[in-house]
Design a protein around this motif. Structure first.
Motif, PDB file in Angstrom:
ATOM      1  N   ALA A 139       0.274   5.694  16.015  1.00 35.43           N
ATOM      2  CA  ALA A 139      -0.939   5.189  15.365  1.00 35.43           C
ATOM      3  C   ALA A 139      -1.719   6.313  14.698  1.00 35.43           C
ATOM      4  CB  ALA A 139      -1.811   4.472  16.386  1.00 35.43           C
ATOM      5  N   GLN A 140      -1.829   7.452  15.364  1.00 39.89           N
ATOM      6  CA  GLN A 140      -2.580   8.575  14.819  1.00 39.89           C
ATOM      7  C   GLN A 140      -1.885   9.192  13.616  1.00 39.89           C
ATOM      8  OE1 GLN A 140      -3.064  11.117  18.248  1.00 39.89           O
ATOM      9  NE2 GLN A 140      -4.380   9.626  19.296  1.00 39.89           N
ATOM     10  N   GLN A 141      -0.561   9.076  13.604  1.00 41.32           N
ATOM     11  CA  GLN A 141       0.216   9.597  12.481  1.00 41.32           C
ATOM     12  C   GLN A 141      -0.080   8.826  11.203  1.00 41.32           C
ATOM     13  OE1 GLN A 141       4.468  10.160  13.299  1.00 41.32           O
ATOM     14  NE2 GLN A 141       4.918   9.199  11.330  1.00 41.32           N
ATOM     15  N   GLY A 142      -0.400   7.536  11.344  1.00 38.96           N
ATOM     16  CA  GLY A 142      -0.680   6.715  10.176  1.00 38.96           C
ATOM     17  C   GLY A 142       0.585   6.380   9.407  1.00 38.96           C
ATOM     18  N   VAL A 143       0.400   5.723   8.275  1.00 33.78           N
ATOM     19  CA  VAL A 143       1.551   5.313   7.476  1.00 33.78           C
ATOM     20  C   VAL A 143       1.145   5.211   6.015  1.00 33.78           C
ATOM     21  CG1 VAL A 143       1.105   2.821   7.751  1.00 33.78           C
ATOM     22  CG2 VAL A 143       3.449   3.618   7.371  1.00 33.78           C
ATOM     23  N   GLU A 144       2.025   5.624   5.145  1.00 35.15           N
ATOM     24  CA  GLU A 144       1.789   5.517   3.711  1.00 35.15           C
ATOM     25  C   GLU A 144       2.125   4.100   3.244  1.00 35.15           C
ATOM     26  OE1 GLU A 144       0.533   7.783   1.678  1.00 35.15           O
ATOM     27  OE2 GLU A 144       0.319   9.237   3.312  1.00 35.15           O
ATOM     28  N   PRO A 145       1.403   3.586   2.254  1.00 32.60           N
ATOM     29  CA  PRO A 145       1.712   2.240   1.731  1.00 32.60           C
ATOM     30  C   PRO A 145       3.173   2.126   1.321  1.00 32.60           C
ATOM     31  CG  PRO A 145      -0.366   3.029   0.831  1.00 32.60           C
ATOM     32  CD  PRO A 145       0.250   4.202   1.556  1.00 32.60           C
TER      33      PRO A 145
END
Length: 267
Positions: free
Chosen positions: A106-112
Motif C-alpha cells: 500500500a505504501q509503495q503505491g501504484v502508477e495508473p
C-alpha cells in the motif's frame, strides 16, 4: 481474514497461471542451481518459480522463492507471501506479518494502468479488513475510521463492488463515522449493479423497509441465486423475514421480477 469478493486472490493466481504456463513448461521444481533459478535470479524468474512450486504443492519452495523476489521489490511476490501468512498456507499463520507486507504494498503505491494495480487494491482491502477487526496480540487495533477511509478509497477510485458493499455496511451502522442511509444506498446500488449478492440483498431490504415491497423482495430473492454458501444464510434470513410480512400478491410478483433480474442482470 475476511476474503475480498471483488478480485479473488485465487482468480488472480489463475490468471497468472495462464500467463506463465508456457514459460514454466518443463521447469524443475527443486530450488537449487539445477532448476536454473537461485536466490540471485531476477525477481520475476523467482516469482514464476514460486508460483509453479505453489501449484505443485511445494509450498516451502514457493515461500523461499517469494521471499527472495519480495526482497528485490517484486509486488506480486509480496502479495502472494502476504496471502500465505494470512491463510496459514505453507507457513504458520501470522496475520501481523501479513499486515506488514500488505502495508508495504500500500505504501509503495501504484502508477495508473500498472500491472500491479490488482495487488495494490487487494492490499488496501486486506488492510481495511484488518483495521475493522483488529489483530489479536499485535499492535494492530480496531480502527473503524481507518477501515472506512480505506474502503472509501477503493470504492471511489477503483469502483470495486466489495469495497462499495463494505463501505455501505459501515455507513448503515454508523461505524467509523456518521450513519448515512442515503449514501449507503448509493454505494449498495452501484455494487448490486455489478452483481454483488450481498449488496443486492441489503439494498433490497432497505427498499422493503421503505415501503417498496415488491422491488425489495425481488432483489433479496435474486441475491439468493447468486450468493456463495457461506453468505447465503444471512441473506436467506432477510428474505424469509420480508416474505413472512408481505402479502401473497407481492410475493408472487417479486418472485417473477427476481427471475427477470437474474436473467437480464440487475437493473
Amino acid at each position: 481474514m475476511f476474503k475480498s469478493e471483488f478480485i479473488s486472490a485465487r482468480m488472480m493466481m489463475l490468471s497468472l497461471s495462464l500467463a506463465t504456463s508456457v514459460a514454466l513448461a518443463g521447469q524443475a521444481l527443486a530450488f537449487d542451481i539445477n532448476a536454473g533459478v537461485t536466490k540471485e535470479s531476477g525477481p520475476f524468474d523467482l516469482f514464476k518459480f514460486g508460483f509453479r512450486a505453489y501449484k505443485n504443492g511445494q509450498k516451502e519452495e514457493a515461500v523461499e522463492a517469494y521471499r527472495y523476489a519480495a526482497e528485490k521489490g517484486h509486488t506480486g511476490s509480496r502479495w502472494a507471501l502476504a496471502n500465505m501468512y494470512a491463510d496459514g498456507d505453507g507457513v504458520t499463520q501470522d496475520n501481523f506479518e501479513a499486515f506488514k507486507i500488505y502495508s508495504e504494498i500500500a505504501q509503495q503505491g501504484v502508477e495508473p494502468g500498472s500491472e500491479d494495480t490488482g495487488f495494490f487494491i487487494n492490499a488496501l482491502l486486506a488492510l481495511a479488513n484488518y483495521y475493522k477487526t483488529g489483530i489479536a496480540n499485535s499492535p494492530v487495533k480496531i480502527d473503524l475510521n481507518q477501515a472506512r477511509q480505506l474502503y472509501f478509497q477503493v470504492a471511489s477510485t477503483f469502483g470495486v463492488p466489495e469495497a462499495q458493499f463494505q463501505l455501505a455496511q459501515m455507513m448503515l451502522a454508523g461505524e467509523g463515522g456518521a450513519a448515512n442511509v442515503q449514501q449507503a444506498k448509493k454505494w449498495l446500488n452501484q455494487a448490486r449493479k455489478s452483481g454483488h449478492p450481498g449488496a443486492m440483498a441489503v439494498f433490497g431490504n432497505i427498499l422493503f423497509q421503505e415501503g417498496q415491497s415488491v422491488r425489495g423482495l425481488a432483489f433479496m430473492t435474486a441475491a439468493l441465486d447468486k450468493c456463495k454458501p457461506k453468505d447465503c444464510t444471512w441473506m436467506q434470513d432477510l428474505q424469509e423475514q420480508a416474505f413472512s410480512i408481505a402479502n401473497e400478491d407481492d410475493r408472487r410478483v417479486a418472485v417473477s421480477m427476481a427471475h427477470q433480474l437474474d436473467v437480464a442482470g440487475a437493473e
